[in-house]
Design an enzyme around this catalytic site. Structure first.
Site, PDB file in Angstrom:
ATOM      1  N   SER A 163       0.863  -1.186   0.000  1.00  0.00           N
ATOM      2  CA  SER A 163       0.000   0.000   0.000  1.00  0.00           C
ATOM      3  C   SER A 163       0.895   1.229   0.000  1.00  0.00           C
ATOM      4  O   SER A 163       1.989   1.198   0.587  1.00  0.00           O
ATOM      5  CB  SER A 163      -0.880   0.025   1.254  1.00  0.00           C
ATOM      6  OG  SER A 163      -1.518   1.286   1.380  1.00  0.00           O
ATOM      7  N   TYR A 194      -1.529  -0.493  10.313  1.00  0.00           N
ATOM      8  CA  TYR A 194      -1.712  -1.002   8.945  1.00  0.00           C
ATOM      9  C   TYR A 194      -0.540  -0.561   8.052  1.00  0.00           C
ATOM     10  O   TYR A 194       0.038  -1.370   7.318  1.00  0.00           O
ATOM     11  CB  TYR A 194      -3.042  -0.475   8.402  1.00  0.00           C
ATOM     12  CG  TYR A 194      -3.282  -0.707   6.935  1.00  0.00           C
ATOM     13  CD1 TYR A 194      -3.765  -1.930   6.464  1.00  0.00           C
ATOM     14  CD2 TYR A 194      -3.038   0.300   5.994  1.00  0.00           C
ATOM     15  CE1 TYR A 194      -3.992  -2.138   5.112  1.00  0.00           C
ATOM     16  CE2 TYR A 194      -3.258   0.104   4.652  1.00  0.00           C
ATOM     17  CZ  TYR A 194      -3.740  -1.119   4.206  1.00  0.00           C
ATOM     18  OH  TYR A 194      -3.961  -1.322   2.865  1.00  0.00           O
TER      19      TYR A 194
HETATM   20  P1  NAP Z   1     -11.540  -5.721   0.736  1.00  0.00           P
HETATM   21  O1  NAP Z   1     -12.422  -5.189  -0.324  1.00  0.00           O
HETATM   22  O2  NAP Z   1     -11.854  -5.442   2.166  1.00  0.00           O
HETATM   23  O3  NAP Z   1     -11.395  -7.309   0.524  1.00  0.00           O
HETATM   24  C1  NAP Z   1     -10.590  -8.028   1.400  1.00  0.00           C
HETATM   25  C2  NAP Z   1     -10.484  -9.454   0.943  1.00  0.00           C
HETATM   26  O4  NAP Z   1      -9.565 -10.152   1.810  1.00  0.00           O
HETATM   27  C3  NAP Z   1     -11.785 -10.208   1.000  1.00  0.00           C
HETATM   28  O5  NAP Z   1     -11.818 -11.115  -0.079  1.00  0.00           O
HETATM   29  C4  NAP Z   1     -11.688 -10.951   2.328  1.00  0.00           C
HETATM   30  O6  NAP Z   1     -12.445 -12.165   2.376  1.00  0.00           O
HETATM   31  C5  NAP Z   1     -10.216 -11.284   2.353  1.00  0.00           C
HETATM   32  N1  NAP Z   1      -9.646 -11.550   3.677  1.00  0.00           N
HETATM   33  C6  NAP Z   1      -9.602 -10.748   4.755  1.00  0.00           C
HETATM   34  N2  NAP Z   1      -8.959 -11.350   5.766  1.00  0.00           N
HETATM   35  C7  NAP Z   1      -8.602 -12.576   5.311  1.00  0.00           C
HETATM   36  C8  NAP Z   1      -7.915 -13.672   5.879  1.00  0.00           C
HETATM   37  N3  NAP Z   1      -7.458 -13.650   7.165  1.00  0.00           N
HETATM   38  N4  NAP Z   1      -7.729 -14.794   5.129  1.00  0.00           N
HETATM   39  C9  NAP Z   1      -8.185 -14.845   3.857  1.00  0.00           C
HETATM   40  N5  NAP Z   1      -8.821 -13.832   3.257  1.00  0.00           N
HETATM   41  C10 NAP Z   1      -9.034 -12.712   3.984  1.00  0.00           C
HETATM   42  O7  NAP Z   1     -10.034  -5.210   0.531  1.00  0.00           O
HETATM   43  P2  NAP Z   1      -9.291  -4.519  -0.722  1.00  0.00           P
HETATM   44  O8  NAP Z   1      -9.457  -3.063  -0.600  1.00  0.00           O
HETATM   45  O9  NAP Z   1      -9.634  -5.206  -1.977  1.00  0.00           O
HETATM   46  O10 NAP Z   1      -7.783  -4.827  -0.326  1.00  0.00           O
HETATM   47  C11 NAP Z   1      -7.031  -5.872  -0.902  1.00  0.00           C
HETATM   48  C12 NAP Z   1      -5.572  -5.626  -0.603  1.00  0.00           C
HETATM   49  O11 NAP Z   1      -5.197  -4.352  -1.149  1.00  0.00           O
HETATM   50  C13 NAP Z   1      -5.266  -5.553   0.885  1.00  0.00           C
HETATM   51  O12 NAP Z   1      -4.013  -6.162   1.136  1.00  0.00           O
HETATM   52  C14 NAP Z   1      -5.195  -4.067   1.158  1.00  0.00           C
HETATM   53  O13 NAP Z   1      -4.388  -3.774   2.268  1.00  0.00           O
HETATM   54  C15 NAP Z   1      -4.590  -3.578  -0.138  1.00  0.00           C
HETATM   55  N6  NAP Z   1      -4.821  -2.147  -0.398  1.00  0.00           N
HETATM   56  C16 NAP Z   1      -6.072  -1.663  -0.587  1.00  0.00           C
HETATM   57  C17 NAP Z   1      -6.239  -0.302  -0.824  1.00  0.00           C
HETATM   58  C18 NAP Z   1      -7.594   0.326  -1.044  1.00  0.00           C
HETATM   59  O14 NAP Z   1      -7.686   1.562  -1.074  1.00  0.00           O
HETATM   60  N7  NAP Z   1      -8.647  -0.452  -1.223  1.00  0.00           N
HETATM   61  C19 NAP Z   1      -5.126   0.547  -0.857  1.00  0.00           C
HETATM   62  C20 NAP Z   1      -3.870   0.007  -0.654  1.00  0.00           C
HETATM   63  C21 NAP Z   1      -3.715  -1.343  -0.431  1.00  0.00           C
HETATM   64  P3  NAP Z   1     -14.032 -12.162   2.692  1.00  0.00           P
HETATM   65  O15 NAP Z   1     -14.739 -11.719   1.425  1.00  0.00           O
HETATM   66  O16 NAP Z   1     -14.339 -13.573   3.022  1.00  0.00           O
HETATM   67  O17 NAP Z   1     -14.251 -11.210   3.810  1.00  0.00           O
END
Ligand code: NAP
Length: 247
Positions: free
Chosen positions: A142, A156
């Site tokens: 991130s 985080y």
């Molecule tokens: P999200 O929409 O909240 O989705 C999270 C996903 O991770 C879901 O599929 C969830 O499963 C799964 N998950 C959570 N905990 C888990 C665990 N312990 N074991 C297996 N699966 C797990 O998140 P996102 O925004 O797409 O983020 C994805 C990645 O991108 C993360 O690493 C996040 O830190 C990074 N990121 C995101 C952003 C942003 O702005 N969105 C920015 C920078 C980095 P369930 O569906 O079963 O809950």
């Protein structure tokens, strides 16, 4: 058919990566923790388009779940050659001194230990030193790793700093084993994760601070991930791509 595991593949950036990878010809293991409906719908979409995928429920921070994910992927789709360490969480905005030990452990267990456990299993099956065919690991970091997320979620941000270091070290250690290791650092992306932080509309609040003056989409992040996995990136290892609109 090349085989990819996407952790946290049921929603957000993971789901977009699953779709882009299936489009590029990968058979995909869609890992999720609790949202079975989202994972099942995604798998049905891919199958409806003629692709191959299956959903695997498992917590990336639980070693038995991770081992089971690699075992079931090999049995169902064939030996994996790509791992996307995408599963990640954040918790409600608060000042650092107010963060409980349990919260720090939850965030680091999923974001850091989970990625490490998955990378260890990937190394065991992909490494040419262990008889594997080589492969690629992409860690989802991130831009918070560089910005620190003060007053929001320093825990985080620190976990993503660990992911950046993990990427550099693993890339160097795995290079002679036929495994490339790279990372993608998303900026503010429209997904559900911001609701977990207590602010579903966070992207729209902070987008004026993004040089491109907008939030990004999960699909835009997925394109960078799939390119880094592809042979077009065959000489890239230890690299991190920011997909952040200049943030
Ligand atoms: P999200 O929409 O909240 O989705 C999270 C996903 O991770 C879901 O599929 C969830 O499963 C799964 N998950 C959570 N905990 C888990 C665990 N312990 N074991 C297996 N699966 C797990 O998140 P996102 O925004 O797409 O983020 C994805 C990645 O991108 C993360 O690493 C996040 O830190 C990074 N990121 C995101 C952003 C942003 O702005 N969105 C920015 C920078 C980095 P369930 O569906 O079963 O809950």
């Amino acid at each position: 058919m090349a085989v990819m595991i996407v952790t946290g593949g049921s929603r957000g950036i993971g789901a977009a990566t699953v779709l882009a990878a299936a489009e590029a010809g990968y058979a995909v293991c869609v890992n999720y923790k609790s949202n079975a409906d989202a994972a099942r719908q995604l798998v049905e979409t891919i199958k409806g388009r003629g692709g191959k995928a299956f959903a695997y429920q498992g917590d990336v921070s639980v070693p038995e779940d991770v081992a089971g994910m690699f075992r079931q992927t090999a049995e169902t789709l064939g030996a994996p050659t790509a791992l996307i360490n995408n599963a990640g969480i954040l918790e409600h905005h608060c000042r650092f001194e107010e963060m409980s030990l349990e919260r720090l452990q939850r965030v680091f267990n999923t974001n850091v230990i989970g990625s490490m456990l998955c990378a260890q299993e990937a190394a065991k099956v992909m490494s040419t030193k262990h008889g594997g065919a080589g492969g690629v690991i992409i860690n989802i970091s991130s831009v918070a790793a560089k910005l620190g997320a003060p007053n929001e979620y320093v825990d985080y941000a620190a976990s993503k700093g660990a992911i950046d270091s993990l990427t550099i070290g693993l890339a160097k250690e795995m290079a002679e084993s036929g495994i490339r290791v790279n990372a993608v650092r998303p900026g503010v992306i429209y997904t559900d994760i911001h609701a977990s932080g207590g602010e579903p509309d966070r992207v729209d609040r902070v987008k004026e601070s993004v040089p491109m003056l907008r939030g990004g989409t999960a699909a835009e992040v997925a394109q960078a991930v799939v390119w880094l996995v592809s042979d077009q990136a065959s000489y890239c290892t230890g690299t991190t791509i920011d997909v952040s609109g200049g943030r």
